[in-house]
Every structure is written in C-alpha cells, then in structure tokens.
Enzyme design. Structure first.
Site, PDB file in Angstrom:
ATOM      1  CE  LYS A 168     -28.711  32.645  35.147  1.00 25.05           C
ATOM      2  NZ  LYS A 168     -29.047  31.216  34.992  1.00 25.05           N
ATOM      3  NE  ARG A 214     -21.865  25.779  32.687  1.00 25.00           N
ATOM      4  CZ  ARG A 214     -22.701  26.584  33.336  1.00 25.00           C
ATOM      5  NH1 ARG A 214     -23.231  27.633  32.727  1.00 25.00           N
ATOM      6  NH2 ARG A 214     -23.051  26.307  34.574  1.00 25.00           N
ATOM      7  NE  ARG A 271     -20.411  26.448  37.380  1.00 25.49           N
ATOM      8  CZ  ARG A 271     -21.407  27.343  37.317  1.00 25.49           C
ATOM      9  NH1 ARG A 271     -21.384  28.305  36.403  1.00 25.49           N
ATOM     10  NH2 ARG A 271     -22.419  27.272  38.141  1.00 25.49           N
ATOM     11  NE  ARG A 284     -26.123  24.781  39.169  1.00 22.55           N
ATOM     12  CZ  ARG A 284     -25.413  24.859  38.045  1.00 22.55           C
ATOM     13  NH1 ARG A 284     -24.748  23.814  37.596  1.00 22.55           N
ATOM     14  NH2 ARG A 284     -25.351  25.988  37.388  1.00 22.55           N
TER      15      ARG A 284
END
Ligand code: AMP
Length: 207
Positions: A14, A120, A153, A164
C-alpha cells in the site's frame, strides 16, 4: 479528483503504491500508520497511547484513529487513504465526512506478506520504504532520498507480523465485502513487482 482507499493486508504494498500515486495523480496521501509513527517519534500523548497497540500488532482504538483523521482531513477531493479505514466502524464514520469513490484492494497471500515484511526496511528520517531483496537501497543501510539510516520497523519482526495478519483477517477483511456491496471495490493482484502493481492500480484510477 477521486477519493481513493487502498485496502489490503500489511505488506501488500500500500505504502509503495501510494508514494507513486501521490506523484503521478497529485493525490493527497493520508496514511494513518505514518501519522501514528510520527506521533510516537515525537512522544506526544497520542503517540504514547498508540505505541503499545502498534508494537503488539493490534489496532489502535477507532475513536483515537477517527479523531486523528478528522483533524487532518477536510472535505476536499483527491485524498488517498492508506491503511484507513481498517474496521467497519471506521469505514462507516469515513462515509460521513468524505465520500469514497474507489477502493483498490491489493490481494496477496500470507506467505508472501511474511516474506516481504521480514526484508522490509524504512528510512528512520523520511519514512521511504525499501526491500532488501526486491528494492534494495543504492548504498547499504542508507536512504536513497535523504541519506537517513534504514531500520526495521519494530512491528515487522516475525512474531508481530503474524499477529498483524490475524488482526487484518478478523477486523479489516470484512471491508472487502462492505465496499464490494457498495460497488466501489476494484481488485488488483499484488503478488507482482511494484511496477506491475502500480500500472494495474493506475489503470483502475484512470477508468
Ligand atoms: P501501517 O503502517 O498501516 O501498517 O500501520 C501500523 C500500525 O499502526 C498498525 O499495525 C496499527 O497498530 C496502527 N494503525 C494504523 N492505521 C490504523 C487504523 N486505521 N486503525 C487502527 N490502527 C491503525
């Protein structure tokens, strides 16, 4: 200009798609995740409240999110919502203050999400997103855009990623049916390269 919602599990891409849509379509990016990370970084009261939920991979309560979004969004057109709404209550509230013209659902399965999120990295300074496998920075550990340090993160750690995804299935997946029923949902396969995904999303928005 249209108001657009990007819907999809964590790791669907996204944020990556959003960055290009903002550049090429002139949309205003509203990412509740980015807003919350800023609040956490500045240790505001909101940030302190949100941090625990985020670190556990859970959703920040609807009232908190809605107050934050309402403060930043007026009734303008051309808003790109990224990571919001994430619950039916948020979607219903959104419909009261900004009409949603199109919802792009980025479809990708859990294995791919877990694989992507583990590699990521984000820039600590400007928030730019990289992937060590598919989109590495030019200089190791440094942001191409601002030279900031790249970090993982805390909610991209494997145990939090699994939580999540479960939260997504339980609370956010029902939004697919909700928006399908109102006729605004468009599905885009997101198990492809960022360029291919962007091209498919751009085509949906030009229609
Ligand atoms: P994201 O960057 O969109 O993956 O968001 C990171 C985290 O921020 C999520 O795992 C939630 O804890 C919180 N968050 C972001 N957007 C929302 C939202 N619309 N509703 C509730 N929590 C949110």
């Amino acid at each position: 200009m249209k108001n657009v919602v990007l819907l999809g599990p964590p790791g669907a891409g996204k944020g990556t798609v959003a960055a290009r849509l903002v550049q090429e379509f002139g949309l205003t990016h509203v990412s509740t995740g980015d807003m919350l990370r800023e609040e956490v970084a500045q240790a505001t009261a909101l940030g302190q409240l949100a941090h625990g939920y985020m670190a556990r991979g859970e959703l920040v309560p609807d009232e908190v999110i809605l107050a934050m979004v309402r403060k930043r969004v007026d009734a303008r057109k051309g808003i790109l919502f990224d990571g919001f709404p994430r619950t039916l209550a948020q979607a219903q509230a959104l419909s009261q203050f900004a009409p949603v013209d199109v919802v792009v659902f980025l479809e990708v399965d859990k294995d791919e999400v877990v694989r992507r999120l583990s590699s990521r990295r984000i820039c600590e300074n400007c928030g730019a997103v990289y992937n060590l496998v598919t989109q590495p920075p030019r200089n190791e550990g440094r942001c191409d855009l601002c030279g900031g340090k790249l970090i993982q993160r805390e909610d991209d750690k494997p145990e939090v990623v699994a939580r999540r995804f479960d939260v997504y299935l339980q609370d956010s997946a029902p939004l697919v049916t909700y928006y399908e029923e109102s006729g605004v949902l468009r599905r885009v396969r997101a198990d492809r390269s960022p360029e291919e995904v962007f091209a498919a999303v751009a085509e949906v928005l030009r229609r």
